[in-house]
Design an enzyme around this catalytic site. Sequence first.
Site, PDB file in Angstrom:
ATOM      1  N   TYR A 293       0.839  -1.205   0.000  1.00  0.00           N
ATOM      2  CA  TYR A 293       0.000   0.000   0.000  1.00  0.00           C
ATOM      3  C   TYR A 293       0.870   1.249   0.000  1.00  0.00           C
ATOM      4  O   TYR A 293       0.567   2.231  -0.677  1.00  0.00           O
ATOM      5  CB  TYR A 293      -0.938   0.005   1.220  1.00  0.00           C
TER       6      TYR A 293
ATOM      7  N   PHE B   6      -7.532  22.460 -24.147  1.00  0.00           N
ATOM      8  CA  PHE B   6      -7.824  21.038 -24.289  1.00  0.00           C
ATOM      9  C   PHE B   6      -9.031  20.743 -23.402  1.00  0.00           C
ATOM     10  O   PHE B   6      -9.170  21.322 -22.323  1.00  0.00           O
ATOM     11  CB  PHE B   6      -6.638  20.134 -23.934  1.00  0.00           C
ATOM     12  N   THR B   7      -9.884  19.817 -23.865  1.00  0.00           N
ATOM     13  CA  THR B   7     -11.191  19.609 -23.220  1.00  0.00           C
ATOM     14  C   THR B   7     -11.094  19.425 -21.697  1.00  0.00           C
ATOM     15  O   THR B   7     -11.673  20.195 -20.934  1.00  0.00           O
ATOM     16  CB  THR B   7     -11.888  18.383 -23.844  1.00  0.00           C
TER      17      THR B   7
ATOM     18  N   ASP C  91       1.754  21.036 -19.796  1.00  0.00           N
ATOM     19  CA  ASP C  91       1.081  19.770 -20.093  1.00  0.00           C
ATOM     20  C   ASP C  91       2.075  18.964 -20.923  1.00  0.00           C
ATOM     21  O   ASP C  91       2.267  19.212 -22.111  1.00  0.00           O
ATOM     22  CB  ASP C  91      -0.215  20.028 -20.862  1.00  0.00           C
TER      23      ASP C  91
ATOM     24  N   LYS D   8      -0.022   8.485 -23.254  1.00  0.00           N
ATOM     25  CA  LYS D   8       0.441   8.834 -24.607  1.00  0.00           C
ATOM     26  C   LYS D   8       1.941   8.537 -24.736  1.00  0.00           C
ATOM     27  O   LYS D   8       2.335   7.398 -24.910  1.00  0.00           O
ATOM     28  CB  LYS D   8       0.149  10.316 -24.898  1.00  0.00           C
TER      29      LYS D   8
ATOM     30  N   ARG E 177     -13.152  16.504 -33.560  1.00  0.00           N
ATOM     31  CA  ARG E 177     -12.482  17.556 -32.784  1.00  0.00           C
ATOM     32  C   ARG E 177     -12.928  18.890 -33.383  1.00  0.00           C
ATOM     33  O   ARG E 177     -12.176  19.603 -34.025  1.00  0.00           O
ATOM     34  CB  ARG E 177     -10.952  17.424 -32.876  1.00  0.00           C
TER      35      ARG E 177
ATOM     36  N   PHE F 131     -19.079  15.541 -25.978  1.00  0.00           N
ATOM     37  CA  PHE F 131     -18.696  14.714 -27.123  1.00  0.00           C
ATOM     38  C   PHE F 131     -18.639  13.227 -26.791  1.00  0.00           C
ATOM     39  O   PHE F 131     -18.817  12.384 -27.652  1.00  0.00           O
ATOM     40  CB  PHE F 131     -17.332  15.168 -27.678  1.00  0.00           C
TER      41      PHE F 131
HETATM   42  C1  P71 Z   1      -6.855  12.161 -26.544  1.00  0.00           C
HETATM   43  C2  P71 Z   1      -6.926  12.248 -25.074  1.00  0.00           C
HETATM   44  C3  P71 Z   1      -7.937  11.415 -24.348  1.00  0.00           C
HETATM   45  C4  P71 Z   1      -9.216  12.136 -24.444  1.00  0.00           C
HETATM   46  C5  P71 Z   1      -9.536  13.077 -23.478  1.00  0.00           C
HETATM   47  C6  P71 Z   1     -10.678  13.823 -23.612  1.00  0.00           C
HETATM   48  C7  P71 Z   1     -11.487  13.640 -24.729  1.00  0.00           C
HETATM   49  C8  P71 Z   1     -11.176  12.682 -25.662  1.00  0.00           C
HETATM   50  C9  P71 Z   1     -10.044  11.943 -25.517  1.00  0.00           C
HETATM   51  C10 P71 Z   1      -6.032  13.452 -23.230  1.00  0.00           C
HETATM   52  C11 P71 Z   1      -5.240  14.535 -22.777  1.00  0.00           C
HETATM   53  C12 P71 Z   1      -4.451  15.320 -23.700  1.00  0.00           C
HETATM   54  C13 P71 Z   1      -3.764  16.422 -23.244  1.00  0.00           C
HETATM   55  C14 P71 Z   1      -2.967  17.254 -24.171  1.00  0.00           C
HETATM   56  C15 P71 Z   1      -4.561  16.028 -21.041  1.00  0.00           C
HETATM   57  C16 P71 Z   1      -5.270  14.928 -21.424  1.00  0.00           C
HETATM   58  C17 P71 Z   1      -6.074  14.177 -20.416  1.00  0.00           C
HETATM   59  N1  P71 Z   1      -6.155  13.161 -24.507  1.00  0.00           N
HETATM   60  N2  P71 Z   1      -3.823  16.754 -21.938  1.00  0.00           N
HETATM   61  O1  P71 Z   1      -6.188  13.010 -27.156  1.00  0.00           O
HETATM   62  O2  P71 Z   1      -4.372  15.005 -24.998  1.00  0.00           O
HETATM   63  O3  P71 Z   1      -5.430  13.012 -20.070  1.00  0.00           O
HETATM   64  O4  P71 Z   1      -7.041  11.228 -20.822  1.00  0.00           O
HETATM   65  O5  P71 Z   1      -5.118  10.712 -19.295  1.00  0.00           O
HETATM   66  O6  P71 Z   1      -7.043  11.985 -18.457  1.00  0.00           O
HETATM   67  O7  P71 Z   1      -7.460  11.242 -27.109  1.00  0.00           O
HETATM   68  P1  P71 Z   1      -6.207  11.673 -19.648  1.00  0.00           P
END
Ligand code: P71
Length: 469
Positions: A84, A136-137, A227, A270, A394, A461
């Site tokens: 843990y 970013f969303t 980021d 990523k 997007r 979305f």
């Molecule tokens: C991508 C994603 C995943 C995603 C997130 C929201 C809507 C659709 C798909 C996530 C990112 C990202 C950047 C620059 C933070 C996050 C969040 N991307 N910054 O592109 O691209 O990270 O998904 O691990 O929570 O498909 P998280």
Amino acid sequence: MTTTPQTMGQQFGRRSWAEPWKIKMVEPLTMIDRAGRERALTEAGFNTFLLKSDDVYIDLLTDSGTSAMSDRQWAGMMLGDEAYAGSRNFYHLEEAIQTYYGYKYIVPTHQGRGAEHLISQTVIKKGQYVPGNMYFTTTRLHQELAGGIFVDVIIDEAHDPINLHPFKGNIDLNKVEALIKREGADKIAYISVAGTVNMAGGQPVSMANIKALRELCDKHGIKIFLDATRMMENAFFIQEREEGYADKTIAQILKEFCSYTDGAWMSAKKDHLVNIGGWLAVNDWDIFEEIRNLVVVYEGLHTYGGLAGRDMEALAIGIAEAVKDDHIRSRIGQVRYLGELLTDWNVPIMMPVGGHAIFLDAKRFYPHLPQSVFPAQTLAAELYLDSGIRSMERGVVSAGRDPHTGDHYYPKLELTRLTIPRRVYTQAHMDVVAESVKAVFDQRESTRGLKMVYEPKYLRFFQARFERL
Ligand code: P71
């Protein structure tokens, strides 16, 4: 007519490249027929997020958590220390981040948005501005939920899909300065810098730009948080395009870039070649203390943050693999290959091609469809119908609504993203994708748009539903 077969390298007048790995384990793919795809898409409300993955042939929804791990990473999974507290895998992860990114204090999180939540709650005071290089969303939502007001300070070129600026992710320092002048430095929580910029097409930020931003922020006592989700890909573009960096390694460039920032959050799903994970790292002890307090409320103890020990081990190994020059070169090489095919056939895409995806420019693809009938969502649906390829909208659907007026945000960019997972698909898959995009492009004039029939309150979305017009 007889033609001489040529390799792809020969066709483009260069030597071919190949991936720096071979395949040890495979996962079979199946393709359902056109009638099955019609049924699946209707059931999914024309939203590719709502498709079952078994109904998808080539999955280009995202590069997030979809990478293939190496044999070393899988071996690392067996070394998980599931204590843990104080798992040895945490210390490996901490060391990898300190070595390659250079930050002092680290907490793991379950994924990127967990880290966004913690940093936003810690450093944003209600009513403060958060300037960023395009939204970013999830990032913007967490900034808004913490009471912040997002301000887009990316250079104007980023909003133009045909502008060939080499660093379209750059921050416009004049926009930042004007905001400081108008509102005062204490009304700015921090500058939110992403490298590369996802919603701009995976476009990079230059070293000169981050250095100049650091100078400006030092004058006013403003912090910069990064980021770092696709920062290794950003480093590749600096190596390729910026004077003085051609002989530096990706690792050296990454570390220098991070040195101009005060901390970073990461979606390790990523760049880091793992299926789950994230982290938050800062240099300031007081900020760290607050984050370490919050992480136990929302994620887990500060030495696991929502991850299993084995996940942290795979992540630590993934960092060292991902920062290798030959890995990034082949990763971005594959994305570019798809881009070269499509541009050669005059299919409109966001230029220049960025790090993680090809973004089809739905406005130019379907010039007869206004943004109110969701051209990028329509294009994603048509591609799936044609060949079972899954892509991601997007555009106006992703942009959501202005929390103050309730109107749709109408972003300048209306894009459909073909996102390439790392180490997963081959050049032959890219050929199939390119041919399907061309087939949909050839039928573009008869394509009609969509109407939204269900709209969720947050990040719409993901779960919105549509019908054909
Ligand atoms: C991508 C994603 C995943 C995603 C997130 C929201 C809507 C659709 C798909 C996530 C990112 C990202 C950047 C620059 C933070 C996050 C969040 N991307 N910054 O592109 O691209 O990270 O998904 O691990 O929570 O498909 P998280």
